[in-house]
Scaffold this motif. Structure first.
Motif, mmCIF file in Angstrom:
data_model
loop_
_atom_site.group_PDB
_atom_site.id
_atom_site.type_symbol
_atom_site.label_atom_id
_atom_site.label_comp_id
_atom_site.label_asym_id
_atom_site.label_seq_id
_atom_site.Cartn_x
_atom_site.Cartn_y
_atom_site.Cartn_z
ATOM 1 N N PHE A 11 43.350 34.649 26.041
ATOM 2 C CA PHE A 11 43.435 33.526 26.868
ATOM 3 C C PHE A 11 42.999 32.824 27.203
ATOM 4 C CE2 PHE A 11 41.516 32.669 31.163
ATOM 5 C CZ PHE A 11 42.534 32.829 32.130
ATOM 6 N N GLU A 42 45.798 40.645 33.327
ATOM 7 C CA GLU A 42 45.734 39.832 35.020
ATOM 8 C C GLU A 42 45.375 41.399 35.657
ATOM 9 O OE1 GLU A 42 47.471 35.719 36.099
ATOM 10 O OE2 GLU A 42 49.160 37.195 34.724
ATOM 11 N N ALA A 45 42.078 42.792 35.775
ATOM 12 C CA ALA A 45 41.025 41.794 36.826
ATOM 13 C C ALA A 45 41.915 41.608 37.969
ATOM 14 C CB ALA A 45 41.438 39.773 36.242
ATOM 15 N N ARG A 48 45.252 37.215 39.914
ATOM 16 C CA ARG A 48 45.992 36.524 39.378
ATOM 17 C C ARG A 48 44.992 35.095 38.297
ATOM 18 N NH1 ARG A 48 50.933 32.513 41.973
ATOM 19 N NH2 ARG A 48 49.128 32.049 43.549
ATOM 20 N N LEU A 49 45.382 34.916 37.306
ATOM 21 C CA LEU A 49 44.763 33.955 36.366
ATOM 22 C C LEU A 49 45.115 32.478 36.219
ATOM 23 C CD1 LEU A 49 43.325 36.642 34.332
ATOM 24 C CD2 LEU A 49 42.050 35.903 36.103
ATOM 25 N N ALA A 59 45.513 27.377 34.433
ATOM 26 C CA ALA A 59 44.582 28.665 35.360
ATOM 27 C C ALA A 59 44.357 28.254 36.623
ATOM 28 C CB ALA A 59 42.870 28.709 34.594
ATOM 29 N N THR A 60 44.480 29.524 36.975
ATOM 30 C CA THR A 60 43.672 29.567 38.585
ATOM 31 C C THR A 60 42.570 29.396 38.677
ATOM 32 O OG1 THR A 60 43.708 32.214 38.551
ATOM 33 C CG2 THR A 60 45.369 30.889 38.882
ATOM 34 N N ALA A 62 40.115 31.299 39.662
ATOM 35 C CA ALA A 62 40.043 33.030 39.035
ATOM 36 C C ALA A 62 39.620 32.864 37.348
ATOM 37 C CB ALA A 62 40.497 33.999 39.508
ATOM 38 N N GLY A 63 41.202 32.176 37.146
ATOM 39 C CA GLY A 63 41.459 31.932 35.387
ATOM 40 C C GLY A 63 40.052 30.820 34.785
ATOM 41 N N GLU A 64 39.902 30.524 35.737
ATOM 42 C CA GLU A 64 38.316 29.003 34.821
ATOM 43 C C GLU A 64 37.710 29.155 34.932
ATOM 44 O OE1 GLU A 64 39.465 26.537 33.947
ATOM 45 O OE2 GLU A 64 40.943 25.345 34.779
ATOM 46 N N LEU A 66 36.896 33.184 34.278
ATOM 47 C CA LEU A 66 36.893 34.096 33.237
ATOM 48 C C LEU A 66 36.952 33.065 31.921
ATOM 49 C CD1 LEU A 66 38.162 36.664 31.558
ATOM 50 C CD2 LEU A 66 40.243 36.393 32.304
#
Length: 295
Positions: A11, A42, A45, A48-49, A59-60, A62-64, A66
């Motif tokens: 990731f 994803e 989790a 959406r990441l 990165a969304t 949430a992705g940031e 993670l």
């Protein structure tokens, strides 16, 4: 979440590259495999990441989050790997070492200090026991290694000599035994003795040989240190049995004479004692090699 470190590493590769294709290459994965794992990440989790766009991915929120925690976890893993490598190489850890009195007071200090100084993350816990006790502990699996006198029955353990440890009699100057070149231990057991404090491995050893000769030592006083013991002998308080190296070290400041003991148990050597070299921890193997082990 069931993410493993490989998932987190992939990731981060994708986020840092801004591209699934380039991220897969950085992670040494085929694009199809990386895409499948990303979908699983994803899905696991539940959010959406990544935002897909024409020029790649970003990165969304949430992705940031993670990515932030993934960096912390991978950094901690690197620290852990480094520490484990230090343990494996003998550069970190605690050495539990049993030793008899002579080893603790005469042999180890000068030899242990440089080894320990070059390994700031190693701790050493020294415990004094008689040679017989040390052998029993190692044979029973209750201790890893120790330093003992070779006069002991090793019960199948390995003994590697590393130093002489002869025991001698010291007597006040002018004592009737002062001019004797050598003397049997049994011949001096009617004399008052100066000994070491209760619990001393060496004192227990000497007392055991006195009892084997049918006598108990007539101890006038017990001292905590060899320096104090030698000082007492110098002032005529009694006689004593000490390692030859100790007698020589304090001879300049003490008015006493050294007399050899004829018994074979007094002509000792200090030995490294262990069950199996391969079974020793890395720090102990490193220390024993420094002390003169032949492997």
């Amino acid at each position: 979440m069931r993410l493993d470190l490989a998932d987190l590493r992939l990731f981060l590769c994708i986020v840092d590259a801004g591209s699934i294709t380039q991220g897969a290459a950085r992670a040494n994965l085929a694009l199809a495999s990386a895409s499948e794992r990303l979908r699983s990440i994803e899905a696991d989790a539940g959010v959406r990441l990544l935002e897909r766009h024409a020029r790649g991915v970003a990165a969304t929120e949430a992705g940031e989050a993670l990515a932030h925690h993934a960096r912390l976890m991978l950094r901690q893993q690197a620290v852990l790997k480094g520490e484990l490598r230090e343990f494996a190489a003998g550069g970190r850890g605690t050495v539990h070492l049993y030793a008899n009195t002579a080893a603790l007071t005469g042999f180890l200090p000068g030899r242990l200090a440089p080894w320990l100084a070059s390994r700031p993350r190693v701790q050493v816990e020294l415990k004094e026991r008689t040679s017989e006790e040390i052998v029993r502990l190692i044979a029973a699996g209750l201790a890893e290694a120790g330093i003992v006198a070779d006069a002991v029955d090793a019960h199948g353990l390995h003994l590697q000599p590393v130093a002489k440890d002869h025991l001698v009699l010291i007597v006040p100057a002018g004592h009737r035994f002062a001019q004797a070149g050598a003397i049997r231990f049994a011949a001096v057991l009617d004399q008052p003795f100066v000994g070491l404090e209760p619990g001393s491995a060496l004192q227990d050893y000497i007392g055991g040989h006195a009892r084997a000769a049918g006598r108990e030592l007539a101890l006038r006083i017990r001292m905590k240190t060899f320096e104090g013991l030698c000082n007492m002998v110098s002032h005529g308080i009694g006689i004593a049995v000490v390692p030859q190296a100790i007698a020589g070290r304090h001879r300049r400041r003490g008015a006493y004479q050294t007399v050899a003991l004829e018994e074979s148990w007094a002509r000792r050597r200090l030995c490294l004692c262990f069950r199996d070299w391969a079974g020793l921890s890395a720090p102990v193997r490193s220390l024993f090699t420094h002390l003169g082990a032949q492997v």
